[in-house]
Scaffold this motif. Sequence first.
Motif, PDB file in Angstrom:
ATOM      1  N   LEU A  70       0.831  -1.212   0.000  1.00  0.00           N
ATOM      2  CA  LEU A  70       0.000   0.000   0.000  1.00  0.00           C
ATOM      3  C   LEU A  70       0.867   1.264   0.000  1.00  0.00           C
ATOM      4  CD1 LEU A  70      -2.800  -1.002   2.559  1.00  0.00           C
ATOM      5  CD2 LEU A  70      -3.064  -0.729   0.093  1.00  0.00           C
ATOM      6  N   ILE A  71       1.967   1.235   0.754  1.00  0.00           N
ATOM      7  CA  ILE A  71       2.824   2.420   0.867  1.00  0.00           C
ATOM      8  C   ILE A  71       3.591   2.671  -0.432  1.00  0.00           C
ATOM      9  CG2 ILE A  71       4.925   3.325   2.041  1.00  0.00           C
ATOM     10  CD1 ILE A  71       3.804   1.911   4.619  1.00  0.00           C
ATOM     11  N   THR A  72       4.112   1.575  -1.024  1.00  0.00           N
ATOM     12  CA  THR A  72       4.985   1.748  -2.191  1.00  0.00           C
ATOM     13  C   THR A  72       4.236   1.642  -3.522  1.00  0.00           C
ATOM     14  OG1 THR A  72       5.486  -0.598  -2.270  1.00  0.00           O
ATOM     15  CG2 THR A  72       6.960   0.779  -0.942  1.00  0.00           C
ATOM     16  N   LYS A  73       3.017   1.089  -3.470  1.00  0.00           N
ATOM     17  CA  LYS A  73       2.228   0.802  -4.691  1.00  0.00           C
ATOM     18  C   LYS A  73       3.012  -0.136  -5.617  1.00  0.00           C
ATOM     19  CE  LYS A  73      -0.771   4.452  -3.933  1.00  0.00           C
ATOM     20  NZ  LYS A  73      -0.375   4.700  -2.558  1.00  0.00           N
ATOM     21  N   ARG A  74       3.794  -1.020  -5.036  1.00  0.00           N
ATOM     22  CA  ARG A  74       4.572  -2.003  -5.795  1.00  0.00           C
ATOM     23  C   ARG A  74       4.286  -3.399  -5.259  1.00  0.00           C
ATOM     24  NH1 ARG A  74      10.158  -0.619  -7.504  1.00  0.00           N
ATOM     25  NH2 ARG A  74      10.219   1.625  -7.876  1.00  0.00           N
ATOM     26  N   SER A  75       4.601  -4.406  -6.086  1.00  0.00           N
ATOM     27  CA  SER A  75       4.494  -5.763  -5.540  1.00  0.00           C
ATOM     28  C   SER A  75       5.779  -6.063  -4.759  1.00  0.00           C
ATOM     29  CB  SER A  75       4.258  -6.776  -6.653  1.00  0.00           C
ATOM     30  OG  SER A  75       5.267  -6.639  -7.612  1.00  0.00           O
ATOM     31  N   ILE A  76       5.701  -7.055  -3.896  1.00  0.00           N
ATOM     32  CA  ILE A  76       6.811  -7.363  -2.991  1.00  0.00           C
ATOM     33  C   ILE A  76       7.993  -7.962  -3.759  1.00  0.00           C
ATOM     34  CG2 ILE A  76       7.479  -8.881  -1.039  1.00  0.00           C
ATOM     35  CD1 ILE A  76       5.759  -6.545  -0.129  1.00  0.00           C
ATOM     36  N   VAL A  77       9.183  -7.506  -3.426  1.00  0.00           N
ATOM     37  CA  VAL A  77      10.412  -8.042  -4.024  1.00  0.00           C
ATOM     38  C   VAL A  77      10.515  -9.530  -3.668  1.00  0.00           C
ATOM     39  CG1 VAL A  77      12.943  -7.991  -3.782  1.00  0.00           C
ATOM     40  CG2 VAL A  77      11.669  -5.842  -4.006  1.00  0.00           C
ATOM     41  N   ALA A  78      10.931 -10.323  -4.632  1.00  0.00           N
ATOM     42  CA  ALA A  78      11.102 -11.786  -4.450  1.00  0.00           C
ATOM     43  C   ALA A  78       9.831 -12.413  -3.879  1.00  0.00           C
ATOM     44  CB  ALA A  78      12.306 -12.081  -3.559  1.00  0.00           C
ATOM     45  N   GLU A  79       8.708 -12.113  -4.522  1.00  0.00           N
ATOM     46  CA  GLU A  79       7.421 -12.575  -3.990  1.00  0.00           C
ATOM     47  C   GLU A  79       7.323 -14.097  -3.915  1.00  0.00           C
ATOM     48  OE1 GLU A  79       3.869 -10.666  -5.488  1.00  0.00           O
ATOM     49  OE2 GLU A  79       2.650 -12.352  -4.783  1.00  0.00           O
ATOM     50  N   ASN A  80       7.937 -14.776  -4.911  1.00  0.00           N
ATOM     51  CA  ASN A  80       7.877 -16.248  -4.879  1.00  0.00           C
ATOM     52  C   ASN A  80       8.567 -16.811  -3.650  1.00  0.00           C
ATOM     53  OD1 ASN A  80       6.322 -16.978  -7.112  1.00  0.00           O
ATOM     54  ND2 ASN A  80       8.042 -16.561  -8.506  1.00  0.00           N
ATOM     55  N   VAL A  81       9.691 -16.183  -3.274  1.00  0.00           N
ATOM     56  CA  VAL A  81      10.421 -16.642  -2.079  1.00  0.00           C
ATOM     57  C   VAL A  81       9.560 -16.386  -0.839  1.00  0.00           C
ATOM     58  CG1 VAL A  81      12.544 -16.422  -0.720  1.00  0.00           C
ATOM     59  CG2 VAL A  81      12.629 -16.154  -3.198  1.00  0.00           C
ATOM     60  N   ALA A  82       8.933 -15.215  -0.795  1.00  0.00           N
ATOM     61  CA  ALA A  82       8.074 -14.871   0.345  1.00  0.00           C
ATOM     62  C   ALA A  82       6.917 -15.861   0.462  1.00  0.00           C
ATOM     63  CB  ALA A  82       7.545 -13.453   0.187  1.00  0.00           C
ATOM     64  N   ARG A  83       6.337 -16.215  -0.678  1.00  0.00           N
ATOM     65  CA  ARG A  83       5.216 -17.175  -0.670  1.00  0.00           C
ATOM     66  C   ARG A  83       5.707 -18.556  -0.244  1.00  0.00           C
ATOM     67  NH1 ARG A  83       1.080 -14.585  -3.801  1.00  0.00           N
ATOM     68  NH2 ARG A  83      -0.161 -16.467  -3.965  1.00  0.00           N
TER      69      ARG A  83
END
Lengths: 523, 178
Positions: free
Chosen positions: A285-298
Amino acid sequence: MNLIHKLSNLDKIALRFVVFALLFFGLTIIEGSMMRVELCNVKFLGSEHYFAVLNAHPIVGIFGYGFMLVMGAFYYLIPTLMNKKLFSEKLATINFILMISGVMTVWLSSFFLRYAALYTNYWPLPVLRSPPLSLLVYGAGILLIMVGMLIFCFNLFATIFQKTTDHDKPLLALIISGIGLDGLINLLRRMFGIKEKHHHPPDVPLPVVAIFRGTIDTLLDAVVLGGVAVVFIVYAASILLGKALPHTLIDPLLYKNVYWWGLDLIADGLVLIYVAGTWYLLTMLITKRSIVAENVARAALFIELIVSWNVWSHHLLSDQPQPLLLKFISGELITALELVTTGIAIFCSLATLWKARPLKMTIPLKFMLGGMTGFVIGAVAGIVQADIGVNRVIHNTQWVIGPHAHIMMLLGLSMTLFAGLYMIFPMVTKVELKSQRLADLHFWCNFIGSIGMSMAMGYAGLSGMLRRTLYFGETKYLSHMYVAMFFGMIIAVGYAAMMINIIRSVGVKTLVSLFIRIPTLEK
Amino acid sequence: MYPTTVIGILFVVYSLLVFTIMGWFVYAVTHKRRIELKFKLELTAWIIFLAIAAVTFHVVTYLKLPWVKWEIMSHAMTPKREFKINVGAYKFHFPETPMKIKVNDPVRFSVTSEDVTYGFGVFRNDGTLVFQMQVLPGHANEILWIFHNEGNYTVRSTEYSGPENWKMIVKDAILVTK
């Protein structure tokens, strides 16, 4: 037009949970202050009453404050993020009533009936040393809370998986994505060079994966603690009916393993995974971007499924009959993996913020970074004590409850939840907070107060001061306790600042009208 | 220096490092001029670092804290003395008071509980904890220990066993001599 008329049913449900959660947080602070006075060797409560308050404190804090705030936020966020309707508003209301009545029943069992086996409830203490009526009321209170939590889990799962249009994803795809398995599959695909036929965004957004994953642990936790509550009720009834069941029916070591398996899922389900989800959401919400390395986070959230179910033995490192292999594998090694999964969540969130720089230091961002700071400190304090050697000299000392538990709760969890609160508050209420200064005051008081109080407790612990005890007539740890008391008061100032700010922004009438129909507002 | 003192010092250093890094991060992400890092921090490297750090910590404590080996090897070690202690109704029952032990002699404490779960903790005169274990009813709770310093030691219940637990203190319960 009064604000109450602008609120949808979903907004009202969310706000009701939030209001009571914040009131319970206030009650937790009052209880904490009462105990702080006692630990400064001022005989204020008396030993029996002190332990009754100590019994209620974590239940009010964890279930009344922590879980209710999370429930309010997630009842609002899941339908909003998934673009679906909440499965059942009626169930959400029942959930709300059960949580409040359960927490208050436990509080009454402690405050008036003096139930004092504490939240650990090590067998057979609850049945051997508690007045049977207090055991019955306590068990009933915990059962109400757990039924409330099960309803929450059902309502959340039903919302995520309900099919509203023909375009909705099939159930299996939602489950795979919901537990983060798609992230792991994508990573493995990349590792082995297998290309996707069609690239499509994940079926379930990352913050929802964290909420869904955390809720699986919450469900299991509710089953275990609810089961224990049923056992308490059965035993209390048998004593009251004059046909007391023998306590030897249950083995204390087996009970301790099962109980900690369930109870520890709160630490992972509520604290670790829900918090990670909130960081991801706020960062997006703050950055209006998707999370870096989203696959790793998931994938990390999926792996956490294995980690969080296998770490309970770190609570039994000082139990000599506990198999040594369990102490090493579950207590030390798998617990240490939590450092990695938490580290991934922090890295991905911070890297996303970094890429979006320069950023404006808003109140939600400030609180979120404060929460992360708390997590980095509190999680490491936890890893330190989850070591066979170190545990021998710090188990059950103030260290465990200070730099680990209170830093995690007051800084890691609370600052993150407050970040969410300050972020979502204007979205739900359609009003901006009146005072930036009061929000700032809340931040600094909570940040400094939590660190100061927890560190003072921690250093008392390293000097040998135990938790869950009293030191009347001893002066060894008094200076530590005075410092903890001082910083505890700072936390209370921060809480007051937040409450004044919220009440001034929304208005008392609006807050009251969430629960009671006020005729003057009908016009 | 006690191990807990070392933990305290390291934890202060660690906490200050965390505050410094977070403080710098806040400065860097909110600064109007885009600040660049001189190195690239990879997620894989970060994961490997965390895993190594966690395992290293346990290896270091295994090497530095002798009682970890005592616990692992307790079945193969022969104690010079064994003390059978019983706990019940918020009272410790010792075979002798004080329990006399020679410096550097391995001794075994076998503690049983008649009713609820207690703790068996041995404290120095300055209040610091030497060691503790849980005392579960219906189970054998044994610990092997070697005292390296002379002196009187206090025994205290380290697990909450009810509102009376805080009074379970026996001063000079152990006497360690050369």
